[in-house]
Design a protein around this motif. Sequence first.
Motif, PDB file in Angstrom:
ATOM      1  N   TRP A 150       0.790  -1.294   0.037  1.00  0.00           N
ATOM      2  CA  TRP A 150       0.163   0.057  -0.087  1.00  0.00           C
ATOM      3  C   TRP A 150       0.891   1.293   0.007  1.00  0.00           C
ATOM      4  N   VAL A 187       2.213   2.750  -3.430  1.00  0.00           N
ATOM      5  CA  VAL A 187       1.360   3.262  -4.709  1.00  0.00           C
ATOM      6  C   VAL A 187       1.154   4.713  -4.390  1.00  0.00           C
ATOM      7  N   VAL A 221      -6.027   5.154  -2.945  1.00  0.00           N
ATOM      8  CA  VAL A 221      -5.350   4.173  -3.762  1.00  0.00           C
ATOM      9  C   VAL A 221      -6.556   3.032  -4.160  1.00  0.00           C
ATOM     10  N   GLY A 257      -3.139   5.777  -7.594  1.00  0.00           N
ATOM     11  CA  GLY A 257      -2.601   4.349  -8.438  1.00  0.00           C
ATOM     12  C   GLY A 257      -3.612   3.253  -8.013  1.00  0.00           C
ATOM     13  N   ARG A 258      -3.249   2.164  -8.288  1.00  0.00           N
ATOM     14  CA  ARG A 258      -4.216   0.901  -8.271  1.00  0.00           C
ATOM     15  C   ARG A 258      -3.399  -0.433  -7.652  1.00  0.00           C
TER      16      ARG A 258
END
Length: 306
Positions: A223, A226, A246, A230-231
Amino acid sequence: MKAAVITGFGGPEVVTIAEVPPGSALQPHQVALRIEAASANPLDLKILAGYMQQVFPVSFPYVPGTDFSGVVVATGAEVSHLQRGTRVFGRCAPTAGGAFAQHLCIDAQQLCVMPAEMSFEQAASLASTYGTARQALFDNGKLARGQRVLIHAGAGGVGSMAVQLAHLAGAYVIATASAANTALVMGLGADEVIDYRTSAMSQVRDIDLVLDTIGGATLQRSWPMVRAGGRIVTLVEFGIAPVNGVHAQSVFFADAAPALPEAVGQFQAGRLQIIIDSIFALPDTRAALEKLATGHARGKVVIRMR
């Protein structure tokens, strides 16, 4: 015919090899195949364990396996694009299973013709890995040229495909792998390979997309890497939810058939490698699944039917 069979849920130890009667009569839209090879997927282990009953309910006795290659031995009355002797590959519906067997009847539209230069082992390794990687990166992950993607387990079945597809799409590819697999993953197109057993992964930042094939602690460590907006796309954690801007989504992969001609084209053009870890005989299906269950297979675990 001989087939791997389960009559209850559990680990690889519940698999036995038995003589099973042929299935129902060939339908007009189906073909009958002599299966030459099949590959094992993490989904097979989850189905064996009973974890997927709400998604892919199975009834006993059940023949596991989804990905296969083989030769057409008969065609239904409505099938005109395949003939006896055609070499094909494809994917069974998980609920139906049936790939870990010497023969199979399946809808002709689920099959793709094998090119002459592709082996049965390679073809049996392709459908789920290519289709899942493609869907995760582009349909779910929205990966675009120039973006930074982190692919966990870059030497695994889906991971090795994802590294190649992301590289071909013009992304900057960072992959995790063991030190022993660094050269392999770099050869598939990764720009950086990080040993997941070191602290170097914690230094990764500004990732546009994480493809998580492991879950658990690996997913949790992803996590902070990112960027905002983002993904994370995961193959493992189906209850994932967005966190701190995210995006997060799980992959529910169902149909490989539309992507298979594309995969064949890339293979024939020399742009796609199919990595095979090991090959087992049908009587050793339990050992093949045990190898997959270690989580350290390099590419695909394949089972030869004869």
